[in-house]
Scaffold this motif. Sequence first.
Motif: not given
Length: 79
Positions: A15-19, A1-7
């Motif tokens: 969506i990843l956090g919710i899943m 999730m944090l990786f997606a936010l860093s990109l």
Amino acid sequence: MLFALSLDLIALGIILGIMISMGMALTMSIVVLIAISGKLASFNIAQKNKTAILVEHSIETFAGAALATIGLLLLFANI
């Protein structure tokens, strides 16, 4: 999730956090349902047989000891 936010993939991170949250909630719900149904089954057996009460207490003691052991192993793994 944090990786997606860093990109800068904000939507994917959300969506990843919710899943992840839904997966944890589903897993905990299934574990609780299994525990409750097992407890009800053991109560039904215990009413019919007095030695089942001893078995029930033994299972509860073993489960508590196993949970404490796993907790201690995870604690000492991080030290």
